[in-house]
Design a protein around this motif. Structure first.
Motif, PDB file in Angstrom:
ATOM      1  N   CYS A 190       6.568 -48.238  10.784  1.00  0.00           N
ATOM      2  CA  CYS A 190       7.002 -48.936   9.648  1.00  0.00           C
ATOM      3  C   CYS A 190       7.423 -50.507  10.148  1.00  0.00           C
ATOM      4  N   ASP A 219      -5.438 -50.678   2.025  1.00  0.00           N
ATOM      5  CA  ASP A 219      -3.811 -50.843   2.718  1.00  0.00           C
ATOM      6  C   ASP A 219      -3.024 -49.267   2.712  1.00  0.00           C
ATOM      7  N   GLY A 259       7.282 -49.615   1.332  1.00  0.00           N
ATOM      8  CA  GLY A 259       6.191 -49.952   0.608  1.00  0.00           C
ATOM      9  C   GLY A 259       5.489 -51.354   1.322  1.00  0.00           C
ATOM     10  N   ARG A 312       3.491 -53.160   4.034  1.00  0.00           N
ATOM     11  CA  ARG A 312       2.282 -52.457   4.811  1.00  0.00           C
ATOM     12  C   ARG A 312       2.337 -52.223   6.130  1.00  0.00           C
ATOM     13  N   ARG A 357       4.202 -45.697  -7.507  1.00  0.00           N
ATOM     14  CA  ARG A 357       4.375 -46.708  -5.298  1.00  0.00           C
ATOM     15  C   ARG A 357       5.501 -45.923  -4.422  1.00  0.00           C
ATOM     16  N   LEU A 380       0.011 -48.479   2.483  1.00  0.00           N
ATOM     17  CA  LEU A 380       2.046 -48.427   2.563  1.00  0.00           C
ATOM     18  C   LEU A 380       2.984 -47.754   3.374  1.00  0.00           C
ATOM     19  N   CYS A 381       4.134 -48.154   3.810  1.00  0.00           N
ATOM     20  CA  CYS A 381       4.528 -47.461   4.212  1.00  0.00           C
ATOM     21  C   CYS A 381       5.780 -46.505   3.162  1.00  0.00           C
TER      22      CYS A 381
END
Ligand SMILES: [Zn+2]
Length: 82
Positions: A54, A29, A36, A38, A78, A31-32
Motif C-alpha cells: 500500500c 479495484d 482503504g 486503492r 468496507r 483496496l487496502c
C-alpha cells in the motif's frame, strides 16, 4: 538516466493481445484492507494471490483475489473485515 529497454515484437504482440482481451473484462479495484487506499486494479478473470504494498500506509499485503471478490459482491463492510 535510464534508457528505455527495447521491446521485442513478441512482447509487443503480447501487450496488444492483453489490452484487447481486457476490453471485454470488468475492472475492479483492490483496496487496502487497513486504510482503504486503492492499491491495485485487476480484471474480472484475475485469480490467485497477489502481493501488494500500500502506497499510503506502507503495509505489504498478500491478498487472495477470490476473497476480495466475495467481499465486494456480498457488500460486506468496507473496513475489509473477513
Ligand atoms: Zn493502506
Amino acid at each position: 538516466m535510464r534508457v528505455q529497454a527495447q521491446v521485442t515484437p513478441e512482447v509487443r504482440k503480447c501487450l496488444l493481445l492483453s489490452r484487447m482481451e481486457a476490453e471485454t473484462l470488468k475492472e475492479r479495484d483492490i483496496l487496502c484492507p487497513i486504510c482503504g487506499f486503492r492499491i491495485q486494479r485487476v480484471y474480472s478473470d484475475a485469480v490467485g494471490h497477489l502481493s501488494v504494498k500500500c502506497q499510503k500506509c506502507k503495509n505489504v499485503h498478500i491478498l487472495n483475489l477470490a476473497y476480495f471478490r466475495k467481499i465486494r459482491q456480498n457488500g460486506w463492510s468496507r473496513t475489509g473485515r473477513w
